[in-house]
Write a protein that holds these residues in place. Structure first.
Motif, PDB file in Angstrom:
ATOM      1  N   SER A 115       5.439   7.678   0.031  1.00 33.96           N
ATOM      2  CA  SER A 115       4.766   7.942  -1.235  1.00 33.96           C
ATOM      3  C   SER A 115       5.699   7.773  -2.431  1.00 33.96           C
ATOM      4  O   SER A 115       6.919   7.876  -2.318  1.00 33.96           O
ATOM      5  CB  SER A 115       4.186   9.357  -1.231  1.00 33.96           C
ATOM      6  N   GLY A 116       5.099   7.543  -3.583  1.00 35.65           N
ATOM      7  CA  GLY A 116       5.848   7.436  -4.830  1.00 35.65           C
ATOM      8  C   GLY A 116       5.068   6.656  -5.863  1.00 35.65           C
ATOM      9  O   GLY A 116       4.014   6.079  -5.580  1.00 35.65           O
ATOM     10  N   CYS A 117       5.589   6.618  -7.086  1.00 33.65           N
ATOM     11  CA  CYS A 117       4.939   5.858  -8.149  1.00 33.65           C
ATOM     12  C   CYS A 117       5.014   4.360  -7.888  1.00 33.65           C
ATOM     13  O   CYS A 117       4.149   3.606  -8.320  1.00 33.65           O
ATOM     14  CB  CYS A 117       5.576   6.189  -9.498  1.00 33.65           C
ATOM     15  N   SER A 118       6.058   3.922  -7.222  1.00 34.78           N
ATOM     16  CA  SER A 118       6.188   2.555  -6.745  1.00 34.78           C
ATOM     17  C   SER A 118       5.967   1.524  -7.842  1.00 34.78           C
ATOM     18  O   SER A 118       6.493   1.631  -8.940  1.00 34.78           O
ATOM     19  CB  SER A 118       5.241   2.333  -5.557  1.00 34.78           C
ATOM     20  N   MET A 119       5.132   0.530  -7.546  1.00 38.05           N
ATOM     21  CA  MET A 119       4.969  -0.631  -8.407  1.00 38.05           C
ATOM     22  C   MET A 119       4.146  -0.344  -9.666  1.00 38.05           C
ATOM     23  O   MET A 119       3.940  -1.240 -10.490  1.00 38.05           O
ATOM     24  CB  MET A 119       4.317  -1.757  -7.605  1.00 38.05           C
ATOM     25  N   CYS A 120       3.686   0.877  -9.839  1.00 41.18           N
ATOM     26  CA  CYS A 120       2.970   1.206 -11.071  1.00 41.18           C
ATOM     27  C   CYS A 120       3.834   0.909 -12.284  1.00 41.18           C
ATOM     28  O   CYS A 120       3.360   0.404 -13.296  1.00 41.18           O
ATOM     29  CB  CYS A 120       2.548   2.671 -11.079  1.00 41.18           C
ATOM     30  N   LEU A 121       5.135   1.225 -12.191  1.00 33.58           N
ATOM     31  CA  LEU A 121       6.001   1.049 -13.342  1.00 33.58           C
ATOM     32  C   LEU A 121       7.296   0.319 -13.035  1.00 33.58           C
ATOM     33  O   LEU A 121       8.110   0.092 -13.918  1.00 33.58           O
ATOM     34  CB  LEU A 121       6.304   2.394 -14.005  1.00 33.58           C
ATOM     35  N   GLY A 122       7.524  -0.069 -11.795  1.00 36.70           N
ATOM     36  CA  GLY A 122       8.637  -0.948 -11.470  1.00 36.70           C
ATOM     37  C   GLY A 122      10.014  -0.439 -11.835  1.00 36.70           C
ATOM     38  O   GLY A 122      10.872  -1.224 -12.247  1.00 36.70           O
ATOM     39  N   MET A 123      10.288   0.872 -11.685  1.00 37.53           N
ATOM     40  CA  MET A 123      11.628   1.388 -11.976  1.00 37.53           C
ATOM     41  C   MET A 123      12.296   1.955 -10.730  1.00 37.53           C
ATOM     42  O   MET A 123      13.249   2.712 -10.814  1.00 37.53           O
ATOM     43  CB  MET A 123      11.550   2.458 -13.070  1.00 37.53           C
ATOM     44  N   VAL A 144       0.859  -1.183   0.000  1.00 42.75           N
ATOM     45  CA  VAL A 144       0.000   0.000   0.000  1.00 42.75           C
ATOM     46  C   VAL A 144       0.896   1.233   0.000  1.00 42.75           C
ATOM     47  O   VAL A 144       1.665   1.444   0.950  1.00 42.75           O
ATOM     48  CB  VAL A 144      -0.950   0.019   1.207  1.00 42.75           C
ATOM     49  N   VAL A 145       0.787   2.048  -1.048  1.00 41.58           N
ATOM     50  CA  VAL A 145       1.684   3.190  -1.230  1.00 41.58           C
ATOM     51  C   VAL A 145       0.858   4.455  -1.454  1.00 41.58           C
ATOM     52  O   VAL A 145       0.204   4.602  -2.498  1.00 41.58           O
ATOM     53  CB  VAL A 145       2.626   2.961  -2.432  1.00 41.58           C
ATOM     54  N   PRO A 146       0.840   5.384  -0.513  1.00 41.91           N
ATOM     55  CA  PRO A 146       0.077   6.630  -0.697  1.00 41.91           C
ATOM     56  C   PRO A 146       0.638   7.464  -1.838  1.00 41.91           C
ATOM     57  O   PRO A 146       1.831   7.397  -2.154  1.00 41.91           O
ATOM     58  CB  PRO A 146       0.233   7.337   0.654  1.00 41.91           C
ATOM     59  N   GLY A 147      -0.240   8.280  -2.436  1.00 41.25           N
ATOM     60  CA  GLY A 147       0.167   9.086  -3.578  1.00 41.25           C
ATOM     61  C   GLY A 147       1.012  10.291  -3.240  1.00 41.25           C
ATOM     62  O   GLY A 147       1.644  10.864  -4.124  1.00 41.25           O
ATOM     63  N   SER A 148       1.029  10.692  -1.989  1.00 40.92           N
ATOM     64  CA  SER A 148       1.862  11.820  -1.565  1.00 40.92           C
ATOM     65  C   SER A 148       2.137  11.697  -0.084  1.00 40.92           C
ATOM     66  O   SER A 148       1.469  10.930   0.637  1.00 40.92           O
ATOM     67  CB  SER A 148       1.160  13.162  -1.855  1.00 40.92           C
ATOM     68  N   GLN A 149       3.098  12.480   0.384  1.00 39.89           N
ATOM     69  CA  GLN A 149       3.386  12.473   1.823  1.00 39.89           C
ATOM     70  C   GLN A 149       2.212  13.062   2.597  1.00 39.89           C
ATOM     71  O   GLN A 149       1.941  12.659   3.731  1.00 39.89           O
ATOM     72  CB  GLN A 149       4.670  13.245   2.104  1.00 39.89           C
ATOM     73  N   ALA A 150       1.484  14.010   1.986  1.00 39.18           N
ATOM     74  CA  ALA A 150       0.300  14.566   2.639  1.00 39.18           C
ATOM     75  C   ALA A 150      -0.787  13.508   2.780  1.00 39.18           C
ATOM     76  O   ALA A 150      -1.466  13.427   3.810  1.00 39.18           O
ATOM     77  CB  ALA A 150      -0.226  15.769   1.852  1.00 39.18           C
ATOM     78  N   VAL A 151      -0.959  12.684   1.751  1.00 40.68           N
ATOM     79  CA  VAL A 151      -1.926  11.582   1.837  1.00 40.68           C
ATOM     80  C   VAL A 151      -1.498  10.608   2.921  1.00 40.68           C
ATOM     81  O   VAL A 151      -2.321  10.110   3.698  1.00 40.68           O
ATOM     82  CB  VAL A 151      -2.053  10.865   0.476  1.00 40.68           C
ATOM     83  N   LYS A 152      -0.209  10.332   3.004  1.00 39.31           N
ATOM     84  CA  LYS A 152       0.303   9.413   4.029  1.00 39.31           C
ATOM     85  C   LYS A 152      -0.013   9.934   5.432  1.00 39.31           C
ATOM     86  O   LYS A 152      -0.493   9.183   6.291  1.00 39.31           O
ATOM     87  CB  LYS A 152       1.809   9.215   3.871  1.00 39.31           C
ATOM     88  N   ARG A 153       0.232  11.220   5.662  1.00 38.33           N
ATOM     89  CA  ARG A 153      -0.044  11.793   6.982  1.00 38.33           C
ATOM     90  C   ARG A 153      -1.540  11.733   7.296  1.00 38.33           C
ATOM     91  O   ARG A 153      -1.937  11.384   8.418  1.00 38.33           O
ATOM     92  CB  ARG A 153       0.451  13.237   7.052  1.00 38.33           C
ATOM     93  N   ALA A 154      -2.368  12.070   6.314  1.00 35.68           N
ATOM     94  CA  ALA A 154      -3.819  12.053   6.530  1.00 35.68           C
ATOM     95  C   ALA A 154      -4.305  10.634   6.813  1.00 35.68           C
ATOM     96  O   ALA A 154      -5.180  10.423   7.664  1.00 35.68           O
ATOM     97  CB  ALA A 154      -4.542  12.637   5.317  1.00 35.68           C
ATOM     98  N   ALA A 155      -3.750   9.662   6.096  1.00 34.20           N
ATOM     99  CA  ALA A 155      -4.141   8.269   6.318  1.00 34.20           C
ATOM    100  C   ALA A 155      -3.751   7.809   7.718  1.00 34.20           C
ATOM    101  O   ALA A 155      -4.512   7.099   8.395  1.00 34.20           O
ATOM    102  CB  ALA A 155      -3.495   7.381   5.260  1.00 34.20           C
ATOM    103  N   GLU A 156      -2.592   8.226   8.158  1.00 35.83           N
ATOM    104  CA  GLU A 156      -2.135   7.829   9.495  1.00 35.83           C
ATOM    105  C   GLU A 156      -2.951   8.524  10.582  1.00 35.83           C
ATOM    106  O   GLU A 156      -3.264   7.917  11.613  1.00 35.83           O
ATOM    107  CB  GLU A 156      -0.642   8.138   9.629  1.00 35.83           C
ATOM    108  N   GLN A 157      -3.329   9.763  10.338  1.00 34.99           N
ATOM    109  CA  GLN A 157      -4.190  10.456  11.303  1.00 34.99           C
ATOM    110  C   GLN A 157      -5.556   9.799  11.414  1.00 34.99           C
ATOM    111  O   GLN A 157      -6.183   9.800  12.472  1.00 34.99           O
ATOM    112  CB  GLN A 157      -4.343  11.924  10.899  1.00 34.99           C
TER     113      GLN A 157
END
Length: 466
Positions: free
Chosen positions: A405-413, A375-388
């Protein structure tokens, strides 16, 4: 003046020089978004020609594609594992300093996927022209902006001139009426549209999503729909701004404030298409008949309702090749097929609403043995909100890997990959061969379907767990 569409109004407001039979139009660009993968060569051209960035205040850079999502690598406790990724991160830092570009660097709390942070900052606004060296720039069209991806050479053109040469696209209205049934999401809606018109159905066009279904969508859902317009071959996707748009933008860091915001809203309301405005084509969709969707092949147009069988190749060489790559046969049911990896994230489905949807399924349940859930949030702000909101606790308790956060496994680079031959059920936007790793087999679906499949250990209908 004849009635105009939303697209016509935005185009006309930014047309510096009209196109002719021999030359494209010169289009002014309001916002240029930049990331670490498609910008190095463009900066190199500026440097070689002795040029500066024409409007640095209209340029915003972030790191997303190559960035690791493991906390120890992001925050420097260990080096970035992939040398190529580390070099791209360092290069963008140097280029941003040299050319005076605002950059959300690796440890910046505002950093995230470029198409997530633009809207959440309020930098994305109705009526803008927005470009980025990334095909899913169409995401920003959810706000009534004309937003599209550009190539590296064009990135250099915008750096140098703040303009772009463009042929005016045709227009297509996607008219969608009715309420989405329970368990059917915006991701299912756009997959159904792509399945209907095909991966080339929008070629040379700007798609405008309209109708009662669209008006009922939240901004995050609208972004999901516009995000995948490119997967239908479209140049861009757009939705007319309305009260939902304005409520989302009000109070955001880079949106107008006070009287300036009210004045902006008055301008933004006028962007909606005029009664009687004509489109070059129209497609109608009955949302009430939709089901959760899932792909079975190697492009997003190879998609069926989750309870359907895999279509036979029928002599189609492309479809036959896709089925052989995926290890599927025509007539097989997709429900019950084992999955090895589940990925929830990306610029398509890595926002807070997406994580909340997945958490609805995962709460009080466990990921099936042998399944890896990332599970990878789309931004650090999303990560903080999810944790809150306590979502991270739900994910971790279920057995998921909760990341930065990051593009992560969307493109595997960036180190987040799927092994050859494994099946990945992903909330991202592309299921091309090797997209998530050499030999990886990708199935695209919604966060609800992804979470349900992680719990079951195989492709599952989320409606059974809601």
């Amino acid at each position: 003046m004849p009635p105009r569409t939303l697209f016509d109004k935005v185009w006309a407001a930014h047309e510096v020089v009209p196109e002719t039979a021999d030359t494209p139009a010169v289009l002014y660009i309001d916002l240029h978004l930049v990331h670490e993968v498609t910008s190095p060569q463009a900066f190199g051209v500026l440097r070689s020609l002795g040029l500066k960035v024409r409007r640095p205040e209209r340029t915003l850079a972030t790191m997303d594609h190559s960035t690791p999502t493991r906390s120890d690598q992001v925050f420097g406790r260990v080096p970035i594992t992939l040398d190529a990724a580390a070099k791209q991160v360092e290069q963008l830092e140097r280029n941003a300093r040299e050319f005076g570009i605002e950059l959300f660097a690796l440890r910046d709390e505002r950093r995230g996927i470029v198409h997530v942070i633009g809207p959440e900052l309020g930098a994305t606004q109705p009526g803008m022209t927005i470009v980025c060296g990334d095909s899913h720039t169409s995401t920003h069209g959810a706000f009534g902006a004309l937003a599209f991806g550009i190539g590296t050479t064009e990135v250099g053109h915008v750096f140098a001139t703040q303009c772009l040469l463009q042929r005016k696209p045709r227009t297509c209205a996607i008219e969608i009426e009715g309420a989405l049934p329970p368990g059917v999401t915006a991701k299912d809606l756009i997959l159904a549209i792509i399945g209907r018109i095909g991966v080339g159905g929008g070629t040379g066009q700007v798609l405008e999503y309209r109708g009662s279904t669209v008006r009922a969508l939240s901004m995050e859902e609208r972004m999901t729909v516009c995000n995948m317009s490119i997967e239908a071959g479209a140049r861009a996707g757009m939705i007319a701004p309305d009260d939902t748009t304005f409520a989302y933008l009000e109070g955001r860091d880079r949106a107008p404030r006070g009287a300036a915001f009210q004045a902006a809203v008055a301008r933004w309301r006028a962007l909606a298409g005029d009664p009687g405005a004509r489109f070059d084509a129209t497609v109608t969709i009955d949302a009430t008949r939709l089901e959760p969707m899932i792909t079975y092949g190697t492009n997003p147009g190879m998609v069926v309702p989750i309870g359907a069988a895999v279509p036979a190749a029928g002599g189609d060489a492309v479809r036959d090749k896709a089925l052989r790559y995926m290890g599927f046969k025509g007539g097989e049911a997709l429900l019950g097929k084992p999955v090895n990896v589940v990925f929830i994230g990306s610029c398509t489905n890595g926002r807070l609403e997406d994580l909340k949807a997945a958490a609805r399924i995962l709460a009080g349940r466990k990921v099936a043995p042998g399944v890896r859930l990332l599970v990878v949030p789309g931004s650090q702000a999303v990560k903080r909100a999810a944790e809150q909101a306590g979502l991270d606790a739900i994910f971790k308790s279920a057995g998921a890997d909760w990341r930065e956060s990051g593009c992560s496994m969307c493109l595997g680079m960036n180190g987040d990959t799927v092994e050859a031959g494994q099946y990945s059920l992903s909330t991202s936007n592309r299921n091309f061969e090797g997209r998530q790793g050499i030999g990886a087999r990708t199935l695209l679906a919604s966060p609800l379907t992804a979470a349900a499949s992680a719990v079951r250990g195989h492709i599952a209908d989320p409606r059974e767990l809601l």
